[in-house]
Design a protein around this motif. Structure first.
Motif, mmCIF file in Angstrom:
data_model
loop_
_atom_site.group_PDB
_atom_site.id
_atom_site.type_symbol
_atom_site.label_atom_id
_atom_site.label_comp_id
_atom_site.label_asym_id
_atom_site.label_seq_id
_atom_site.Cartn_x
_atom_site.Cartn_y
_atom_site.Cartn_z
ATOM 1 N N LEU A 8 -7.024 -21.478 38.981
ATOM 2 C CA LEU A 8 -6.697 -20.776 37.748
ATOM 3 C C LEU A 8 -6.607 -19.279 38.001
ATOM 4 C CD1 LEU A 8 -9.105 -22.719 35.383
ATOM 5 C CD2 LEU A 8 -6.645 -23.066 35.682
ATOM 6 N N PRO A 9 -5.619 -18.597 37.407
ATOM 7 C CA PRO A 9 -5.465 -17.154 37.633
ATOM 8 C C PRO A 9 -6.689 -16.365 37.180
ATOM 9 C CG PRO A 9 -3.543 -18.061 36.518
ATOM 10 C CD PRO A 9 -4.584 -19.130 36.540
ATOM 11 N N MET A 10 -7.086 -15.408 37.996
ATOM 12 C CA MET A 10 -8.180 -14.512 37.655
ATOM 13 C C MET A 10 -7.670 -13.103 37.410
ATOM 14 S SD MET A 10 -10.911 -15.927 40.447
ATOM 15 C CE MET A 10 -11.950 -14.515 40.327
ATOM 16 N N ARG A 11 -6.616 -12.715 38.096
ATOM 17 C CA ARG A 11 -6.026 -11.395 37.916
ATOM 18 C C ARG A 11 -4.569 -11.462 38.358
ATOM 19 N NH1 ARG A 11 -9.244 -6.813 40.173
ATOM 20 N NH2 ARG A 11 -9.911 -6.647 38.045
ATOM 21 N N THR A 12 -3.714 -10.845 37.576
ATOM 22 C CA THR A 12 -2.295 -10.754 37.902
ATOM 23 C C THR A 12 -1.861 -9.316 37.693
ATOM 24 O OG1 THR A 12 -1.899 -13.005 37.152
ATOM 25 C CG2 THR A 12 0.004 -11.583 37.313
ATOM 26 N N GLU A 13 -1.108 -8.778 38.608
ATOM 27 C CA GLU A 13 -0.557 -7.434 38.484
ATOM 28 C C GLU A 13 0.943 -7.510 38.738
ATOM 29 O OE1 GLU A 13 -2.099 -4.600 37.655
ATOM 30 O OE2 GLU A 13 -4.128 -5.421 37.637
ATOM 31 N N LEU A 14 1.722 -6.885 37.898
ATOM 32 C CA LEU A 14 3.165 -6.806 38.089
ATOM 33 C C LEU A 14 3.520 -5.427 38.617
ATOM 34 C CD1 LEU A 14 4.397 -8.516 34.815
ATOM 35 C CD2 LEU A 14 4.154 -9.534 37.073
ATOM 36 N N THR A 15 4.366 -5.402 39.623
ATOM 37 C CA THR A 15 4.829 -4.142 40.194
ATOM 38 C C THR A 15 6.348 -4.164 40.213
ATOM 39 O OG1 THR A 15 4.742 -5.051 42.432
ATOM 40 C CG2 THR A 15 2.784 -3.863 41.665
ATOM 41 N N PRO A 16 6.980 -3.002 40.253
ATOM 42 C CA PRO A 16 8.446 -2.972 40.351
ATOM 43 C C PRO A 16 8.912 -3.660 41.626
ATOM 44 C CG PRO A 16 7.568 -0.801 39.812
ATOM 45 C CD PRO A 16 6.403 -1.684 40.146
ATOM 46 N N GLY A 17 10.116 -4.197 41.596
ATOM 47 C CA GLY A 17 10.647 -4.940 42.730
ATOM 48 C C GLY A 17 10.741 -4.144 44.013
ATOM 49 N N LEU A 27 -4.125 -3.769 44.217
ATOM 50 C CA LEU A 27 -4.345 -3.936 42.779
ATOM 51 C C LEU A 27 -5.049 -5.245 42.461
ATOM 52 C CD1 LEU A 27 -0.857 -2.731 41.496
ATOM 53 C CD2 LEU A 27 -3.039 -1.522 41.239
ATOM 54 N N VAL A 28 -4.638 -6.315 43.106
ATOM 55 C CA VAL A 28 -5.212 -7.636 42.815
ATOM 56 C C VAL A 28 -6.629 -7.766 43.360
ATOM 57 C CG1 VAL A 28 -4.975 -10.108 43.301
ATOM 58 C CG2 VAL A 28 -2.987 -8.784 42.611
ATOM 59 N N MET A 29 -6.906 -7.184 44.500
ATOM 60 C CA MET A 29 -8.224 -7.338 45.120
ATOM 61 C C MET A 29 -9.258 -6.355 44.580
ATOM 62 S SD MET A 29 -7.821 -9.954 46.944
ATOM 63 C CE MET A 29 -9.271 -10.033 47.972
ATOM 64 N N ALA A 30 -8.830 -5.364 43.804
ATOM 65 C CA ALA A 30 -9.762 -4.382 43.253
ATOM 66 C C ALA A 30 -10.598 -5.030 42.147
ATOM 67 C CB ALA A 30 -8.992 -3.198 42.693
ATOM 68 N N GLY A 31 -11.745 -4.484 41.898
ATOM 69 C CA GLY A 31 -12.550 -4.952 40.783
ATOM 70 C C GLY A 31 -13.678 -5.867 41.206
ATOM 71 N N ASN A 32 -14.399 -6.289 40.207
ATOM 72 C CA ASN A 32 -15.602 -7.091 40.416
ATOM 73 C C ASN A 32 -15.302 -8.565 40.160
ATOM 74 O OD1 ASN A 32 -18.204 -7.806 40.845
ATOM 75 N ND2 ASN A 32 -18.947 -7.163 38.842
ATOM 76 N N LEU A 33 -14.563 -9.178 41.058
ATOM 77 C CA LEU A 33 -14.222 -10.596 40.956
ATOM 78 C C LEU A 33 -14.878 -11.352 42.105
ATOM 79 C CD1 LEU A 33 -10.407 -10.315 40.167
ATOM 80 C CD2 LEU A 33 -12.233 -10.889 38.581
ATOM 81 N N PRO A 34 -15.048 -12.659 41.978
ATOM 82 C CA PRO A 34 -15.602 -13.434 43.098
ATOM 83 C C PRO A 34 -14.747 -13.271 44.356
ATOM 84 C CG PRO A 34 -15.500 -14.768 41.120
ATOM 85 C CD PRO A 34 -14.780 -13.492 40.819
ATOM 86 N N GLN A 35 -15.392 -13.274 45.497
ATOM 87 C CA GLN A 35 -14.683 -13.089 46.753
ATOM 88 C C GLN A 35 -13.937 -14.372 47.136
ATOM 89 O OE1 GLN A 35 -14.360 -10.151 48.390
ATOM 90 N NE2 GLN A 35 -15.385 -9.383 46.577
ATOM 91 N N PRO A 36 -12.740 -14.223 47.679
ATOM 92 C CA PRO A 36 -11.978 -15.412 48.091
ATOM 93 C C PRO A 36 -12.519 -15.980 49.398
ATOM 94 C CG PRO A 36 -10.789 -13.427 48.697
ATOM 95 C CD PRO A 36 -12.003 -12.988 47.912
#
Length: 86
Positions: A8-17, A27-36
Motif C-alpha cells: 500500500l502506498p505510504m508516500r507519493t511525490e510528483l515531479t515534472p517530467g 523526496l520519497v525517502m525523506a520523513g519519518n516512515l518505516p525503513q524499507p
C-alpha cells in the motif's frame, strides 16, 4: 512512490517530467516512515549515492545497472518485474 509491506502506498511525490529520478528519490525517502527492506526501482535510480543510502538503511537495492556500465550488479528479475504493481 514508497509502499509498505502490504504493497500500500505510504508516500507519493510528483515531479515534472524533465526532473531527474534522483530528485524524486530524496523526496520519497525523506520523513519519518518505516525503513524499507528492499528498494525496487528502474534504471533511472541507478546511482552510487542511492545504492549507498539504501545499503546504509540495511536494505537491498533492486535496481538494474545502466546499460553503459561495465561492472554489473545482480538483480532478482522476479522481484524487479513487480516494481510497477501498487
Amino acid at each position: 512512490m514508497r509502499v509498505n509491506g502490504a504493497g500500500l502506498p505510504m508516500r507519493t511525490e510528483l515531479t515534472p517530467g524533465q526532473v531527474s529520478d534522483y530528485t524524486g528519490y530524496d523526496l520519497v525517502m525523506a520523513g519519518n516512515l518505516p525503513q524499507p527492506a528492499v528498494l525496487v526501482a528502474d534504471r533511472g535510480y541507478d546511482s552510487d549515492k542511492i545504492r549507498e543510502d539504501i545499503e546504509s538503511r540495511n536494505a537491498l537495492p533492486m535496481i538494474p545497472m545502466r546499460k553503459n556500465l561495465r561492472v554489473r550488479k545482480v538483480v532478482d528479475m522476479s522481484s524487479y518485474t513487480l516494481r510497477n504493481m501498487v
